[in-house]
Scaffold this motif. Structure first.
Motif, short mmCIF file in Angstrom:
data_model
loop_
_atom_site.label_atom_id
_atom_site.label_comp_id
_atom_site.label_asym_id
_atom_site.label_seq_id
_atom_site.Cartn_x
_atom_site.Cartn_y
_atom_site.Cartn_z
N ALA A 252 0.84 -1.20 0.00
CA ALA A 252 0.00 0.00 0.00
C ALA A 252 0.87 1.25 0.00
CB ALA A 252 -0.89 0.00 1.23
N GLU A 253 0.34 2.28 -0.63
CA GLU A 253 1.04 3.57 -0.67
C GLU A 253 1.13 4.15 0.74
OE1 GLU A 253 3.05 6.63 -2.55
OE2 GLU A 253 2.20 4.90 -3.57
N PRO A 254 2.35 4.41 1.25
CA PRO A 254 2.45 4.99 2.60
C PRO A 254 2.11 6.47 2.59
CG PRO A 254 4.64 4.66 1.66
CD PRO A 254 3.64 4.13 0.66
N TYR B 104 2.56 10.16 2.37
CA TYR B 104 3.57 10.83 1.56
C TYR B 104 4.67 11.45 2.41
CZ TYR B 104 1.63 15.40 2.72
OH TYR B 104 1.22 16.52 3.38
N ARG B 105 4.37 11.84 3.64
CA ARG B 105 5.38 12.44 4.50
C ARG B 105 6.50 11.45 4.82
NH1 ARG B 105 1.21 14.50 8.85
NH2 ARG B 105 0.44 12.46 8.25
N PHE B 106 6.13 10.17 5.00
CA PHE B 106 7.15 9.15 5.28
C PHE B 106 7.99 8.88 4.04
CE2 PHE B 106 3.75 7.84 8.36
CZ PHE B 106 4.37 8.39 9.46
N THR B 107 7.35 8.88 2.89
CA THR B 107 8.09 8.68 1.64
C THR B 107 9.06 9.83 1.42
OG1 THR B 107 6.28 7.43 0.67
CG2 THR B 107 7.83 8.41 -0.86
N LEU B 108 8.61 11.05 1.64
CA LEU B 108 9.50 12.21 1.47
C LEU B 108 10.63 12.20 2.50
CD1 LEU B 108 6.87 14.98 0.65
CD2 LEU B 108 8.44 13.82 -0.92
N ALA B 109 10.34 11.79 3.73
CA ALA B 109 11.40 11.69 4.75
C ALA B 109 12.42 10.63 4.34
CB ALA B 109 10.79 11.34 6.10
N ASN B 110 11.96 9.54 3.77
CA ASN B 110 12.87 8.49 3.30
C ASN B 110 13.76 9.03 2.17
OD1 ASN B 110 14.00 5.88 3.14
ND2 ASN B 110 12.47 5.24 1.64
N TRP C 257 17.32 2.99 0.79
CA TRP C 257 16.08 3.68 0.42
C TRP C 257 15.03 2.67 -0.03
CZ3 TRP C 257 13.79 3.58 -4.42
CH2 TRP C 257 12.63 4.36 -4.52
N ARG C 258 15.43 1.75 -0.91
CA ARG C 258 14.49 0.77 -1.47
C ARG C 258 13.94 -0.15 -0.37
NH1 ARG C 258 13.28 -1.26 -6.26
NH2 ARG C 258 15.00 -0.30 -7.35
N ARG C 259 14.81 -0.64 0.51
CA ARG C 259 14.37 -1.55 1.57
C ARG C 259 13.44 -0.83 2.56
NH1 ARG C 259 19.07 -3.97 4.50
NH2 ARG C 259 17.48 -5.36 5.33
N THR C 260 13.74 0.42 2.86
CA THR C 260 12.88 1.19 3.76
C THR C 260 11.53 1.46 3.12
OG1 THR C 260 14.81 2.21 4.79
CG2 THR C 260 12.70 3.34 5.10
N GLU C 261 11.54 1.83 1.85
CA GLU C 261 10.28 2.08 1.14
C GLU C 261 9.42 0.82 1.11
OE1 GLU C 261 7.57 4.48 -1.09
OE2 GLU C 261 9.35 5.03 0.05
N ARG C 262 10.03 -0.30 0.84
CA ARG C 262 9.31 -1.58 0.78
C ARG C 262 8.72 -1.91 2.15
NH1 ARG C 262 10.10 -7.19 1.33
NH2 ARG C 262 8.95 -8.34 -0.27
N ALA C 263 9.50 -1.74 3.21
CA ALA C 263 9.01 -2.04 4.56
C ALA C 263 7.82 -1.14 4.91
CB ALA C 263 10.13 -1.88 5.57
N LEU D 135 4.70 -2.36 3.12
CA LEU D 135 4.17 -3.64 3.60
C LEU D 135 3.83 -3.62 5.09
CD1 LEU D 135 6.53 -6.07 1.65
CD2 LEU D 135 4.19 -5.39 1.09
N GLY D 136 4.03 -2.46 5.73
CA GLY D 136 3.72 -2.36 7.15
C GLY D 136 4.65 -3.17 8.03
#
Length: 122
Positions: free
Chosen positions: A14-16, A18-24, A80-86, A89-90
């Motif tokens: 699921a799309e997290p 956006y603030r978490f994505t931008l922080a990542n 970045w990729r591993r954090t985004e994936r986690a 997936l929650g």
């Protein structure tokens, strides 16, 4: 495995928020800036440091800094990729090998620089 679109965007889960994505992304950019600073410092040490100690030790410090910066740059995208994936997936955020690498790498370079300074004052 991650489903990837475009320049490495993870589309799994699921799309997290956006603030978490931008922080990542900001964290990724901070790692890249740190890597660039280490590489620039390594080049400066190897090329422009006045005759302090032996040329071999200066070259080793310069190569060490460039190698450390290169490793951090390479690991930053993976992180970045591993954090985004986690996040998608929650799951819990994955461990980060960059922090000990940076800490031990900079410590090793600092010890080598200290040796140069001590040897130069004799």
């Amino acid at each position: 495995m991650d489903r990837v679109r475009g320049l490495g965007r993870v589309e799994e889960g699921a799309e997290p928020d956006y603030r978490f994505t931008l922080a990542n992304e900001r964290t990724f950019l901070a790692w890249v800036r740190t890597a660039l600073a280490l590489i620039a410092g390594g080049v400066a040490v190897a090329q422009y440091l006045p005759d302090l100690g032996t040329p071999v030790v200066r070259a080793l410090i310069g190569v060490g800094l460039v190698a450390l910066g290169t490793a951090l740059a390479a690991l930053s995208h993976r992180r970045w990729r591993r954090t985004e994936r986690a996040m998608r997936l929650g799951q819990a955020l994955p461990a980060n090998p960059q922090i000990p690498l940076l800490a031990f790498g900079v410590t090793a370079v600092a010890v080598a620089a200290l040796v140069l300074v001590v040897l130069d004052t004799r």
